[in-house]
Design a protein around this motif. Structure first.
Motif, PDB file in Angstrom:
ATOM      1  N   GLU A  75      13.558 -40.976  51.831  1.00  0.00           N
ATOM      2  CA  GLU A  75      13.686 -41.389  53.420  1.00  0.00           C
ATOM      3  C   GLU A  75      13.782 -40.165  54.251  1.00  0.00           C
ATOM      4  OE1 GLU A  75      14.958 -44.914  56.181  1.00  0.00           O
ATOM      5  OE2 GLU A  75      16.093 -44.528  54.452  1.00  0.00           O
ATOM      6  N   GLY A  76      12.998 -39.845  54.932  1.00  0.00           N
ATOM      7  CA  GLY A  76      12.779 -38.623  56.063  1.00  0.00           C
ATOM      8  C   GLY A  76      12.554 -37.445  55.429  1.00  0.00           C
ATOM      9  N   LYS A  77      12.286 -37.314  54.184  1.00  0.00           N
ATOM     10  CA  LYS A  77      12.253 -36.076  53.523  1.00  0.00           C
ATOM     11  C   LYS A  77      10.650 -35.739  53.590  1.00  0.00           C
ATOM     12  CE  LYS A  77      16.437 -35.541  52.483  1.00  0.00           C
ATOM     13  NZ  LYS A  77      17.231 -35.395  53.443  1.00  0.00           N
ATOM     14  N   SER A  78      10.031 -34.369  53.643  1.00  0.00           N
ATOM     15  CA  SER A  78       8.784 -34.008  53.308  1.00  0.00           C
ATOM     16  C   SER A  78       8.549 -33.375  52.066  1.00  0.00           C
ATOM     17  CB  SER A  78       8.572 -33.101  54.509  1.00  0.00           C
ATOM     18  OG  SER A  78       9.030 -31.924  54.409  1.00  0.00           O
TER      19      SER A  78
END
Length: 159
Positions: A75-78
């Motif tokens: 979550e929230g990571k690219s």
């Protein structure tokens, strides 16, 4: 359905380098932003009419739980590179458990750990199959039990 399998395969390949006891995952093909869609497709295939309908309800719950773990980690990571080593290990282990349940190969799944050897401040990542780990654990238990059954006859036994 083919897209789901392709995405699962890409996830497995992206983490495969990790199983060779490397310190980092070198080739990420996993798109964390798209993983929620992958998880949704896998969950759809876990229904009674889906591709994985043969999986027992208890194992379906485990798969769903591990997909949730992976979603929270990503979550929230690219990129997977944004994760700490401990989180990469957790991500890899969750994926391996999912694959093992889907492929019905529990003993062959790879389990990794990131620990500091005694006397060192540098963590080392090691991987082994669940079957190997359990065999080693059982051997240690057997050795300990055997040692407890043998009477002490040497110096310092108190006898």
């Amino acid at each position: 359905m083919r897209r789901t399998l392709a995405l699962i395969a890409a996830l497995s390949l992206s983490l495969a380098a990790f199983a060779e006891e490397t310190a980092t995952i070198t080739r990420e093909k996993l798109d964390p932003a798209a993983f929620s869609q992958v998880a949704q497709e896998v969950r759809a295939e876990l229904t009674d009419q889906g591709r994985y309908s043969y999986i027992k309800p208890r194992d379906r719950q485990k798969i769903d739980q591990k997909l949730g773990v992976m979603e929270r980690l990503l979550e929230g990571k690219s990129s997977v590179n944004e994760l700490s080593m401990d989180r990469k290990v957790a991500l890899y282990n969750a994926q391996e458990e999912i694959n093992a349940l889907i492929e019905q190969r529990k003993a062959q799944r790879t389990v990794c750990s990131n620990r500091r050897p005694t006397g060192s401040n540098i963590s080392k990542t090691t991987c082994e199959t669940y079957g190997e780990r359990e065999a080693r654990r059982q051997e240690l238990i057997n050795d300990a039990q055997k040692g407890m059954r043998q009477p002490c006859t040497g110096v310092g036994c108190g006898g």
